[in-house]
Enzyme design. Structure first.
Site, mmCIF file in Angstrom:
data_model
loop_
_atom_site.group_PDB
_atom_site.id
_atom_site.type_symbol
_atom_site.label_atom_id
_atom_site.label_comp_id
_atom_site.label_asym_id
_atom_site.label_seq_id
_atom_site.Cartn_x
_atom_site.Cartn_y
_atom_site.Cartn_z
ATOM 1 N N VAL A 50 88.872 21.023 41.272
ATOM 2 C CA VAL A 50 89.888 20.567 42.220
ATOM 3 C C VAL A 50 91.130 20.069 41.478
ATOM 4 C CG1 VAL A 50 90.405 18.902 44.056
ATOM 5 C CG2 VAL A 50 88.147 19.983 43.953
ATOM 6 N N CYS A 51 90.911 19.488 40.310
ATOM 7 C CA CYS A 51 91.996 18.825 39.572
ATOM 8 C C CYS A 51 93.210 19.714 39.306
ATOM 9 C CB CYS A 51 91.467 18.228 38.273
ATOM 10 S SG CYS A 51 90.245 16.911 38.533
ATOM 11 N N PRO A 52 93.047 20.933 38.776
ATOM 12 C CA PRO A 52 94.256 21.728 38.514
ATOM 13 C C PRO A 52 95.022 22.082 39.778
ATOM 14 C CG PRO A 52 92.280 23.054 38.172
ATOM 15 C CD PRO A 52 91.833 21.632 38.297
ATOM 16 N N LEU A 55 97.272 19.057 40.321
ATOM 17 C CA LEU A 55 98.369 18.940 39.354
ATOM 18 C C LEU A 55 99.458 19.964 39.640
ATOM 19 C CD1 LEU A 55 95.956 17.394 37.725
ATOM 20 C CD2 LEU A 55 97.549 17.675 35.829
#
Length: 210
Positions: A50-52, A55
């Site tokens: 999920v993180c990218p 960002l």
């Protein structure tokens, strides 16, 4: 501990920019010195899932935040070296190449511990005493800081739940409206909609028309 309505912690942390330069950031001082709002968002880990997406979503909205005198800064407990490796990994390979805002490297967990956003707790081990249990990485916490260094919004998502970047733009707009006009912003307020006076007559008038 909630920091809403209080000053953001006056602490300096390590960070890296997209060029690979190591920098030191004190967000409380930065907001005051540059007379800008700051959006700080924490994510669990580099090179994850999920993180990218988050960002990149914040990067796509940087220009909108800049129009609103707001700086975007990311943060996790990974090191500057790991951040830079991820910054140099292409988007189609799960990387964040193209992200240009600074990313904090809270490797000693000082700031995330003060904020209380780490997935960790102490448990008693029969042989070794107190040990840490949990991932010791941060939840998806978000802080909006005003030009005085005061936090005017904070929220925390569990690991699987990505954020809606547009909501933070709306919150910056709402807070800016309050700063400029002294009015308060009702439910579902957006830029261009009617706000109201924080009085009995104000709410009565607003509700009668909405």
């Amino acid at each position: 501990m909630s920091f809403t309505g209080k000053n953001f912690p006056n602490i300096t942390v390590d960070a890296i920019d997209y060029l690979g330069d190591y920098i030191s950031l004190n967000l409380f001082e930065k907001a005051q010195k540059e007379n800008k709002k700051i959006l700080l968002f924490w994510y669990p880990k580099d090179f994850t899932f999920v993180c990218p997406t988050e960002l990149h979503a914040f990067q796509e909205a940087v220009a909108e935040f800049e129009k609103r005198n707001t700086i975007v800064i990311g943060a996790s407990c990974d090191s500057n070296e790991v951040h830079f490796a991820w910054l140099n990994t292409p988007k189609d390979n799960g990387g964040i190449e193209g992200v240009e805002y600074p990313i904090i490297a809270d490797t000693n967990r000082n700031l995330s511990s003060i904020l209380g956003i780490l997935d960790v707790k102490e448990v008693e081990h029969p042989e070794f005493g107190l040990i840490a249990e949990g991932s010791a990485v941060t939840f998806r916490a978000t802080y909006l800081i005003d030009e005085t260094g005061k936090v005017f919004h904070e929220s925390v998502n569990d690991m699987p739940l990505g954020r809606n970047v547009k909501e933070y733009i709306r919150l910056v707009d709402a807070y800016t409206h309050v700063q400029k006009h002294g009015e308060v912003c009702p439910a579902n307020w957006e830029e261009g909609k009617e706000a109201m006076n924080a009085t009995r007559d104000g709410v009565a008038s607003y509700l009668s028309m909405n």
